[in-house]
Write a protein that holds these residues in place. Structure first.
Motif, PDB file in Angstrom:
ATOM      1  N   UNK A 161       0.933  -1.356  -0.217  1.00 54.31           N
ATOM      2  CA  UNK A 161      -0.051  -0.073  -0.044  1.00 54.31           C
ATOM      3  C   UNK A 161       0.920   1.395  -0.102  1.00 54.31           C
ATOM      4  N   UNK A 162       2.061   1.100   0.535  1.00 52.35           N
ATOM      5  CA  UNK A 162       2.947   2.437   0.713  1.00 52.35           C
ATOM      6  C   UNK A 162       3.432   2.572  -0.897  1.00 52.35           C
ATOM      7  N   UNK A 163       3.858   1.410  -1.153  1.00 52.06           N
ATOM      8  CA  UNK A 163       4.071   1.491  -2.665  1.00 52.06           C
ATOM      9  C   UNK A 163       3.333   2.208  -3.823  1.00 52.06           C
ATOM     10  N   UNK A 164       2.070   1.787  -3.466  1.00 52.51           N
ATOM     11  CA  UNK A 164       1.037   2.155  -4.261  1.00 52.51           C
ATOM     12  C   UNK A 164       0.736   3.782  -4.249  1.00 52.51           C
ATOM     13  N   UNK A 165       0.900   4.313  -2.847  1.00 53.10           N
ATOM     14  CA  UNK A 165       0.798   5.606  -2.673  1.00 53.10           C
ATOM     15  C   UNK A 165       1.970   6.588  -2.939  1.00 53.10           C
ATOM     16  N   UNK A 166       3.254   6.011  -2.966  1.00 50.57           N
ATOM     17  CA  UNK A 166       4.385   6.963  -3.147  1.00 50.57           C
ATOM     18  C   UNK A 166       5.237   6.554  -4.298  1.00 50.57           C
ATOM     19  N   UNK A 167       5.122   5.400  -5.068  1.00 51.20           N
ATOM     20  CA  UNK A 167       5.672   5.028  -6.084  1.00 51.20           C
ATOM     21  C   UNK A 167       7.207   4.721  -6.042  1.00 51.20           C
ATOM     22  N   UNK A 168       7.668   4.657  -4.797  1.00 49.61           N
ATOM     23  CA  UNK A 168       9.029   4.518  -4.449  1.00 49.61           C
ATOM     24  C   UNK A 168       9.587   3.049  -4.530  1.00 49.61           C
ATOM     25  N   UNK A 169      10.587   2.636  -4.971  1.00 53.25           N
ATOM     26  CA  UNK A 169      11.162   1.302  -5.061  1.00 53.25           C
ATOM     27  C   UNK A 169      11.159   0.649  -3.815  1.00 53.25           C
ATOM     28  N   UNK A 170      11.829   1.530  -2.884  1.00 50.64           N
ATOM     29  CA  UNK A 170      12.129   0.927  -1.510  1.00 50.64           C
ATOM     30  C   UNK A 170      10.997   0.114  -0.994  1.00 50.64           C
ATOM     31  N   UNK A 172       8.460  -1.530  -2.397  1.00 48.84           N
ATOM     32  CA  UNK A 172       8.256  -2.602  -3.274  1.00 48.84           C
ATOM     33  C   UNK A 172       9.242  -3.752  -3.059  1.00 48.84           C
ATOM     34  N   UNK A 173      10.399  -3.381  -2.901  1.00 51.39           N
ATOM     35  CA  UNK A 173      11.494  -4.340  -2.350  1.00 51.39           C
ATOM     36  C   UNK A 173      11.038  -4.865  -0.982  1.00 51.39           C
ATOM     37  N   UNK A 174      10.590  -4.142  -0.120  1.00 51.99           N
ATOM     38  CA  UNK A 174      10.401  -4.626   1.149  1.00 51.99           C
ATOM     39  C   UNK A 174       9.013  -5.677   1.028  1.00 51.99           C
ATOM     40  N   UNK A 175       7.992  -5.256  -0.112  1.00 52.42           N
ATOM     41  CA  UNK A 175       7.148  -6.188  -0.242  1.00 52.42           C
ATOM     42  C   UNK A 175       7.366  -7.787  -0.723  1.00 52.42           C
ATOM     43  N   UNK A 176       8.306  -7.549  -1.672  1.00 51.03           N
ATOM     44  CA  UNK A 176       8.852  -8.996  -2.301  1.00 51.03           C
ATOM     45  C   UNK A 176       9.695  -9.668  -1.033  1.00 51.03           C
ATOM     46  N   UNK A 225      11.380   1.684 -10.737  1.00 50.38           N
ATOM     47  CA  UNK A 225      11.704   1.636 -12.161  1.00 50.38           C
ATOM     48  C   UNK A 225      10.621   0.773 -13.134  1.00 50.38           C
ATOM     49  N   UNK A 226       9.418   0.183 -12.305  1.00 50.33           N
ATOM     50  CA  UNK A 226       8.421  -0.424 -13.006  1.00 50.33           C
ATOM     51  C   UNK A 226       7.111   0.161 -12.603  1.00 50.33           C
ATOM     52  N   UNK A 227       6.122   0.118 -13.436  1.00 48.47           N
ATOM     53  CA  UNK A 227       4.780   0.317 -13.224  1.00 48.47           C
ATOM     54  C   UNK A 227       4.130  -0.412 -12.061  1.00 48.47           C
ATOM     55  N   UNK A 228       3.008   0.296 -11.407  1.00 49.16           N
ATOM     56  CA  UNK A 228       2.450  -0.781 -10.343  1.00 49.16           C
ATOM     57  C   UNK A 228       1.760  -1.896 -11.120  1.00 49.16           C
ATOM     58  N   UNK A 229       1.151  -1.811 -12.208  1.00 54.33           N
ATOM     59  CA  UNK A 229       0.296  -2.799 -12.774  1.00 54.33           C
ATOM     60  C   UNK A 229       1.421  -3.779 -13.278  1.00 54.33           C
TER      61      UNK A 229
END
Length: 275
Positions: A161-170, A172-176, A225-229
């Motif tokens: 959810x934080x990635x969706x709001x911010x668009x930051x890479x960090x 997203x990596x925490x999610x994975x 560096x990638x889109x949310x979708x």
């Protein structure tokens, strides 16, 4: 009372292989002074966060986590005990973030199916250790349950959810990282928080991870560096894999380590009080 140092070999025997901090992008960083400055003895202090997870950037802060030991008077007197201490400061141009819990509180967190504290406990990036640290590590297999999947599922959801709001890479990596740690734990019983290692060990890990990890090295809060979708389907699939891994896991549903850990807390506290 000063507890004896534990060697890297001792840590390895306890499931905690010691690593040089330079292996995690922290060359020349002396953390011994940080340990010496603490008002009460530290049983251990380890590096957590992005350095432990294997994707620090040039400007990542250093997350130190550990356990301090309050004196008996600090627990039975009238003042509220400092069960958790938090400090952030700059040291030689490096932002430091130190959080420690009193031994009793830390063990209670261990028993609440908190994967985060188990990662701190078993981090191979050891700034300070002791015999009780190694003993705590030896109880990790008794503490881990199939229900730890809930911790990683929830943490991954928060980061997504934080990635969706911010668009930051960090985030997203925490999610994975959270999802892959949970999957690996359900299958192997091993706490593994290092994302590059997980990418190699978990067959379902997305092929794009090395590229994302490399991009994160350039900036702590850089854009993804990638889109949310483009990654939503991968994350949803990893949630499904985690669900299946939990259902098929051979891990117990509940821990039976309370008695042994109670005895450890009492013994260590009494030894310290007796000096």
């Amino acid at each position: 009372m000063t507890h004896p140092k534990v060697s890297a070999a001792d840590l390895s025997d306890a499931g905690l292989p010691g690593l040089d901090l330079s292996d995690a992008g922290l060359p020349g960083l002396d953390l011994s002074a940080v340990v010496a400055e603490q008002p009460d003895p530290l049983l251990f202090a380890t590096v957590s966060g992005a350095h432990l997870y294997g994707f620090p950037s040039r400007d990542s802060d250093v997350d130190l986590r550990g356990v301090h030991l309050l004196p008996v008077a600090g627990l039975i007197g009238l003042r509220e005990p400092e069960e958790t201490r938090t400090r952030m400061w700059d040291r030689d141009g490096v932002e430091m973030d130190l959080v420690t819990h009193d031994l009793r509180k830390f063990v209670r967190l261990m028993l609440r199916r908190n994967g985060y504290v188990l990662e701190q406990l078993t981090s191979p990036l050891v700034a300070h250790t002791s015999a009780p640290h190694a003993e705590l590590c030896s109880h990790v297999p008794d503490v881990v349950t199939s229900r730890h999947a809930h911790h990683y599922r929830g943490f991954a959801g928060t980061q997504w959810r934080l990635f969706e709001r911010s668009g930051e890479l960090k985030p997203l990596l925490y999610t994975y990282r959270a999802l892959l740690t949970g999957i690996h734990l359900m299958r192997s019983g091993e706490i593994q928080a290092h994302l590059p290692t997980l990418a190699a060990q978990v067959p379902e890990a997305p092929a794009r991870l090395p590229e994302l990890i490399e991009a994160k090295a350039a900036a702590e809060h850089g854009p993804a560096t990638v889109a949310t979708e483009d990654v939503r389907g991968e994350v949803e699939r990893l949630h499904e894999v985690l669900d299946a891994a939990q259902a098929a896991s051979g891990l117990r549903d509940e821990t039976d380590a309370l008695g042994a850990l109670h005895d450890l807390v009492v013994r260590v506290r009494l030894q310290h009080a007796q000096g």
